[in-house]
Design an enzyme around this catalytic site. Structure first.
Site, PDB file in Angstrom:
ATOM      1  N   LYS A  66       0.857  -1.180   0.000  1.00  7.59           N
ATOM      2  CA  LYS A  66       0.000   0.000   0.000  1.00  7.59           C
ATOM      3  C   LYS A  66       0.902   1.242   0.000  1.00  7.59           C
ATOM      4  CE  LYS A  66      -4.364   0.796   2.454  1.00  7.59           C
ATOM      5  NZ  LYS A  66      -4.977   0.698   3.788  1.00  7.59           N
TER       6      LYS A  66
HETATM    7  O1  G3P Z   1      -7.785   1.570   5.598  1.00 13.20           O
HETATM    8  C1  G3P Z   1      -8.165   2.821   5.202  1.00 13.20           C
HETATM    9  C2  G3P Z   1      -9.565   3.255   5.574  1.00 13.20           C
HETATM   10  O2  G3P Z   1     -10.482   2.240   5.377  1.00 13.20           O
HETATM   11  C3  G3P Z   1      -9.678   3.999   6.878  1.00 13.20           C
HETATM   12  O3  G3P Z   1     -10.993   4.173   7.310  1.00 13.20           O
HETATM   13  O4  G3P Z   1     -12.666   4.833   9.029  1.00 13.20           O
HETATM   14  O5  G3P Z   1     -10.226   5.411   9.355  1.00 13.20           O
HETATM   15  O6  G3P Z   1     -11.595   6.598   7.655  1.00 13.20           O
HETATM   16  P1  G3P Z   1     -11.384   5.310   8.407  1.00 13.20           P
END
Ligand code: G3P
Length: 217
Positions: free
Chosen positions: A83
């Site tokens: 990533k």
């Molecule tokens: O892995 C990246 C993403 O899914 C993060 O989600 O909820 O931290 O905005 P969030």
């Protein structure tokens, strides 16, 4: 649509795998920190549970350093997907890793133009963060629809991996648009099975069955 679990919690990953609801896993530095575990160790363990792509994120900002980190991470298992952030250095790293056949997930995407760049760099996955866009009053799903349109216009093979998914509505909307993958906390995937009428129906079937006095076994 493929379901990835956005977590570094191994017990949750196993549960989804056993239920046939897991096509891959995404992690990020915040999720690794939350797990309290060693990064490489936990990625190795997850790669042993699913044969699907397991995203492991580089943490450097500069291309040469990202390449060095990717070298270490991709050796962990064949299903590690590197990533990288959506920056020029991240895109350079993406292009180079893809030339070697390594899977790459370009993350922290918040615009359709960024997604276009990731596809041009040959990304395996683009990760637009819908929840974080909604948080600032933008429409995460409009972004997904725009990316779908652009990728289809030019037949880009990059898969749209809807990230920062916070609710079953996000999953439904992403599926209607035709996103290839969504990644969410395991709790959201489990919520998809819930319906009050299912619970109510089960309750009345159990009560009526008790009245028969029968037993199947
Ligand atoms: O892995 C990246 C993403 O899914 C993060 O989600 O909820 O931290 O905005 P969030």
């Amino acid at each position: 649509m493929k379901f990835f679990a956005d977590t570094a919690e191994v017990a949750d990953i196993k549960e989804l795998q056993d239920a046939g609801l897991l096509d891959g896993v995404t992690t990020n530095p915040s999720l690794i920190s939350k797990s309290g575990r060693d990064f490489k160790e936990v990625v190795k363990e997850i790669c042993g549970i699913t044969s699907g792509p397991v995203s492991a994120e580089v943490v450097s900002m500069e291309h040469e350093q990202m390449m060095k980190e990717a070298e270490v991470l991709r050796k962990i298992a064949d299903n590690v997907c590197i990533k990288v952030p959506l920056t020029i250095d991240g895109l350079k790293t993406c292009r180079k890793l893809r030339a070697d056949g390594t899977m790459v997930n370009v993350t922290l995407c918040f615009s359709a133009n960024q997604a276009l760049l990731a596809a041009k760099a040959g990304a395996s996955f683009i990760s637009p963060f819908v929840g974080r866009l909604d948080d600032i009053g933008h429409s995460g799903m409009e972004l997904i629809a725009d990316i779908r349109l652009i990728y289809d216009n030019y037949d880009f093979a990059t898969e749209i991996l809807v990230a920062s998914v916070r609710s079953p509505m996000h999953v439904l909307d992403a599926a209607k648009i035709g996103a290839d993958v969504m990644t969410s906390p395991p709790s959201v995937i489990k919520q998809l099975a819930k319906h009050t009428l299912t619970d109510k129906g089960l309750e009345s079937f159990a009560a009526d069955w008790a009245k028969t006095g029968q037993s199947i076994l």
